[in-house]
Design a protein around this motif. Structure first.
Motif, PDB file in Angstrom:
ATOM      1  N   ASP A   1       0.860  -1.187   0.000  1.00 46.03           N
ATOM      2  CA  ASP A   1       0.000   0.000   0.000  1.00 46.03           C
ATOM      3  C   ASP A   1       0.897   1.238   0.000  1.00 46.03           C
ATOM      4  O   ASP A   1       1.511   1.563   1.016  1.00 46.03           O
ATOM      5  N   ILE A   2       0.989   1.914  -1.145  1.00 46.46           N
ATOM      6  CA  ILE A   2       1.875   3.076  -1.293  1.00 46.46           C
ATOM      7  C   ILE A   2       1.078   4.244  -1.852  1.00 46.46           C
ATOM      8  O   ILE A   2       0.254   4.064  -2.754  1.00 46.46           O
ATOM      9  N   THR A   3       1.349   5.432  -1.335  1.00 50.76           N
ATOM     10  CA  THR A   3       0.820   6.649  -1.954  1.00 50.76           C
ATOM     11  C   THR A   3       1.967   7.613  -2.206  1.00 50.76           C
ATOM     12  O   THR A   3       2.810   7.835  -1.332  1.00 50.76           O
ATOM     13  N   ARG A   4       1.989   8.155  -3.409  1.00 53.15           N
ATOM     14  CA  ARG A   4       2.907   9.228  -3.761  1.00 53.15           C
ATOM     15  C   ARG A   4       2.117  10.315  -4.487  1.00 53.15           C
ATOM     16  O   ARG A   4       1.150  10.029  -5.204  1.00 53.15           O
ATOM     17  N   THR A   5       2.535  11.546  -4.294  1.00 51.96           N
ATOM     18  CA  THR A   5       1.926  12.691  -4.952  1.00 51.96           C
ATOM     19  C   THR A   5       3.040  13.473  -5.649  1.00 51.96           C
ATOM     20  O   THR A   5       4.068  13.770  -5.022  1.00 51.96           O
ATOM     21  N   PHE A   6       2.848  13.783  -6.920  1.00 52.28           N
ATOM     22  CA  PHE A   6       3.926  14.435  -7.673  1.00 52.28           C
ATOM     23  C   PHE A   6       3.338  15.348  -8.753  1.00 52.28           C
ATOM     24  O   PHE A   6       2.177  15.193  -9.160  1.00 52.28           O
ATOM     25  N   PRO A   7       4.131  16.299  -9.248  1.00 51.36           N
ATOM     26  CA  PRO A   7       3.628  17.250 -10.252  1.00 51.36           C
ATOM     27  C   PRO A   7       3.605  16.608 -11.642  1.00 51.36           C
ATOM     28  O   PRO A   7       4.574  15.950 -12.049  1.00 51.36           O
ATOM     29  N   VAL A   8       2.520  16.820 -12.350  1.00 50.17           N
ATOM     30  CA  VAL A   8       2.374  16.251 -13.693  1.00 50.17           C
ATOM     31  C   VAL A   8       3.498  16.721 -14.616  1.00 50.17           C
ATOM     32  O   VAL A   8       4.014  15.952 -15.437  1.00 50.17           O
ATOM     33  N   ASN A   9       3.906  17.978 -14.477  1.00 47.85           N
ATOM     34  CA  ASN A   9       4.939  18.529 -15.363  1.00 47.85           C
ATOM     35  C   ASN A   9       6.355  18.308 -14.845  1.00 47.85           C
ATOM     36  O   ASN A   9       7.331  18.773 -15.441  1.00 47.85           O
ATOM     37  N   GLY A  10       6.472  17.609 -13.711  1.00 47.65           N
ATOM     38  CA  GLY A  10       7.798  17.287 -13.203  1.00 47.65           C
ATOM     39  C   GLY A  10       8.406  18.307 -12.269  1.00 47.65           C
ATOM     40  O   GLY A  10       9.541  18.122 -11.809  1.00 47.65           O
ATOM     41  N   ARG A  11       7.684  19.386 -11.940  1.00 50.13           N
ATOM     42  CA  ARG A  11       8.250  20.389 -11.037  1.00 50.13           C
ATOM     43  C   ARG A  11       7.138  20.936 -10.122  1.00 50.13           C
ATOM     44  O   ARG A  11       6.111  21.424 -10.600  1.00 50.13           O
ATOM     45  N   PHE A  12       7.370  20.851  -8.806  1.00 51.28           N
ATOM     46  CA  PHE A  12       6.414  21.383  -7.841  1.00 51.28           C
ATOM     47  C   PHE A  12       6.363  22.900  -7.931  1.00 51.28           C
ATOM     48  O   PHE A  12       7.406  23.561  -8.032  1.00 51.28           O
ATOM     49  N   SER A  13       5.165  23.449  -7.877  1.00 54.73           N
ATOM     50  CA  SER A  13       5.030  24.893  -7.721  1.00 54.73           C
ATOM     51  C   SER A  13       5.328  25.261  -6.270  1.00 54.73           C
ATOM     52  O   SER A  13       5.414  24.387  -5.387  1.00 54.73           O
ATOM     53  N   GLY A  14       5.446  26.571  -5.994  1.00 53.23           N
ATOM     54  CA  GLY A  14       5.724  27.007  -4.629  1.00 53.23           C
ATOM     55  C   GLY A  14       4.686  26.539  -3.632  1.00 53.23           C
ATOM     56  O   GLY A  14       5.036  25.934  -2.602  1.00 53.23           O
ATOM     57  N   PRO A  15       3.397  26.783  -3.863  1.00 47.29           N
ATOM     58  CA  PRO A  15       2.373  26.321  -2.925  1.00 47.29           C
ATOM     59  C   PRO A  15       2.327  24.794  -2.805  1.00 47.29           C
ATOM     60  O   PRO A  15       2.132  24.268  -1.701  1.00 47.29           O
ATOM     61  N   GLN A  16       2.493  24.085  -3.927  1.00 44.77           N
ATOM     62  CA  GLN A  16       2.490  22.628  -3.872  1.00 44.77           C
ATOM     63  C   GLN A  16       3.625  22.110  -3.012  1.00 44.77           C
ATOM     64  O   GLN A  16       3.438  21.244  -2.158  1.00 44.77           O
ATOM     65  N   ARG A  17       4.816  22.641  -3.219  1.00 43.35           N
ATOM     66  CA  ARG A  17       5.972  22.194  -2.444  1.00 43.35           C
ATOM     67  C   ARG A  17       5.800  22.538  -0.964  1.00 43.35           C
ATOM     68  O   ARG A  17       6.188  21.749  -0.086  1.00 43.35           O
ATOM     69  N   ALA A  18       5.234  23.707  -0.669  1.00 41.64           N
ATOM     70  CA  ALA A  18       5.053  24.109   0.733  1.00 41.64           C
ATOM     71  C   ALA A  18       4.194  23.090   1.477  1.00 41.64           C
ATOM     72  O   ALA A  18       4.546  22.651   2.587  1.00 41.64           O
TER      73      ALA A  18
END
Length: 448
Positions: free
Chosen positions: A274-291
């Motif tokens: 059972d694994i969950t990962r969350t990542f940016p579709v374009n390969g780079r986190f935005s500032g709010p996403q990374r925060a």
């Protein structure tokens, strides 16, 4: 459903443990069926998946099978299974049959399942107690009543029916809570397969694809490494779908600037990952996403630090909630003081589930989360103490739906990070870290 050749010694050891537990209660007979085949439509069935408790004790993979254990002066283990039938095997595949089943799976005796109705009343007669899955299946309950009526009808011949009944499921839940070495080996292999599938999904994802395409990447990786099935329906959720906790992979398009949340794991030889990962579709986190991502990751680290022998089940959740709540305050999702937010549980607006669950043959595995025994008059039973060999998930998250009082930069961001943890003698082992979890490492993998 085919299962690779198994070492039968762990199954025999588990049956003996159960027989010993039955004897401690005065002895008797345990009766446990496997799962039934279920029709999918007019002329086909859903893929067969054995009952977890049955497989835990037997390793036997076929449908229409029953386990009978007798704890008495001499212990006995019996299997009832489908007989050999060359005509049916032409259509449905090889059947093990009673003769081979007794030898290959280590039973004292194996009998054709069509003799069950005649044999069970004779086996039940004069046993002091019944050990059965109480109330879990109406058809089983009806058949058990019929067998008991037949025993009572033998009363004039001196036969007696069992005087008491114990819930077999509850006894097995306690046994299954701590995994043995063979179980942990299988779970590590399942975790490695699932981690590889998540890494494959990260490498494949790009704007313009659809959720179902990413699901296909996961399924391909599961099966090509020998997994027999998914452990649960895969969650592949992009954009606002990630804020739906049990979202199913659909046809939504992956868009530039959105996140993709994947909660997926394979089942291998009866054991879940059972694994969950969350990542940016374009390969780079935005500032709010990374925060927000960093807050969730720190919460997982805090929960992991509290996952060790002697800690209580709830300690990891409490630690994660404290980090999440402080992060929500820091980012303006909540206002007030940390103590006030924790006391009022305002954080549940953005984090509404617990930080983990038991993991094993079932993805939400059996086992009480509180210590066994009656509760004190003025308080509930204490949370379960963690012991080496227990396996649990650690999965904090943050889910932000649009609202007037929520900063717009966080709208539709759903983040969860989940790993599988084996409690060890000194702490815990995260067995699913074959896929990156740090934001920088995820970005590097997607670039590569």
């Amino acid at each position: 459903m085919s299962i690779p050749a198994l070492d039968i010694s762990p199954f025999a050891a588990r049956r003996q443990r159960l027989l010993d537990a039955m004897r401690a209660r005065g002895g008797g007979i345990a009766i446990l069926p496997t799962a039934r085949e279920v029709a999918r439509n007019r002329d086909s069935e859903f893929p067969f998946r054995f009952d977890s408790d049955f497989f835990y004790l037997t390793g036997f993979p076929e449908p229409e099978a029953w386990l009978v254990l007798i704890a008495g002066r001499e212990d006995r283990s019996l299997l009832f299974c489908r007989g050999k039938n060359l005509e049916r095997e032409i259509w449905e595949g090889y059947r093990i049959g009673p003769e081979a089943a007794a030898e290959q799976f280590g039973f004292d005796q194996a009998l054709p399942v069509d003799t069950l109705a005649d044999e069970l009343p004779k086996l039940i007669a004069d046993q002091p107690a019944l050990f059965v899955p109480m109330g879990s299946d109406r058809l089983f309950d009806r058949r058990l009543r019929i067998w008991l009526d037949k025993v009572r009808a033998m009363g004039r011949a001196g036969a007696t029916a069992p005087a008491c009944t114990y819930d077999l499921r509850a006894m097995l839940a306690e046994m299954r809570l701590v995994k043995d070495a063979s179980e942990l080996d299988t779970m590590r292999r399942a975790a490695a397969i699932s981690a590889g599938a998540h890494a494959r999904a990260m490498r494949a994802a790009r704007p313009g694809m659809h959720e179902y395409e990413i699901e296909a990447e996961l399924l391909h990786e599961f099966r090509r490494h020998g997994s027999q099935a998914v452990a649960y329906n895969s969650i592949v959720a992009t954009g606002h779908n990630a804020c739906v906790l049990h979202y199913r992979a659909g046809d939504a398009e992956l868009k530039d600037g959105h996140l993709l949340l994947i909660d997926a794991g394979c089942e291998l030889d009866g054991y879940a990952s059972d694994i969950t990962r969350t990542f940016p579709v374009n390969g780079r986190f935005s500032g709010p996403q990374r925060a927000l991502y960093e807050i969730v990751l720190e919460a997982q680290k805090a929960a992991t630090a509290k996952t060790h022998p002697g800690a209580r089940w709830n300690d990891g959740h409490d630690a994660a909630v404290r980090v999440l709540a402080q992060g929500m305050l820091d980012e303006g999702l909540l206002t007030g003081t940390l103590d006030g937010v924790l006391e009022s549980q305002q954080y549940t607006r953005f984090y509404m589930h617990r930080t983990g669950h038991w993991l094993g043959m079932d993805v939400h595995d059996v086992g009480d989360y509180r210590e066994p025994g009656p509760a004190a008059a003025d308080e509930s039973r204490p949370w379960r103490l963690l012991r080496p060999g227990m396996v649990l998930t650690i999965e904090p998250g943050i889910y932000v739906r649009p609202a007037a009082d929520v900063p717009e930069r966080f709208w539709d961001i759903g983040i969860r990070i989940e790993d599988d943890a084996v409690v060890t003698e000194s702490g815990c082992e995260l067995i699913t870290r074959g896929v990156p979890v740090a934001a920088d490492e995820i970005e590097a993998l997607m670039r590569g």
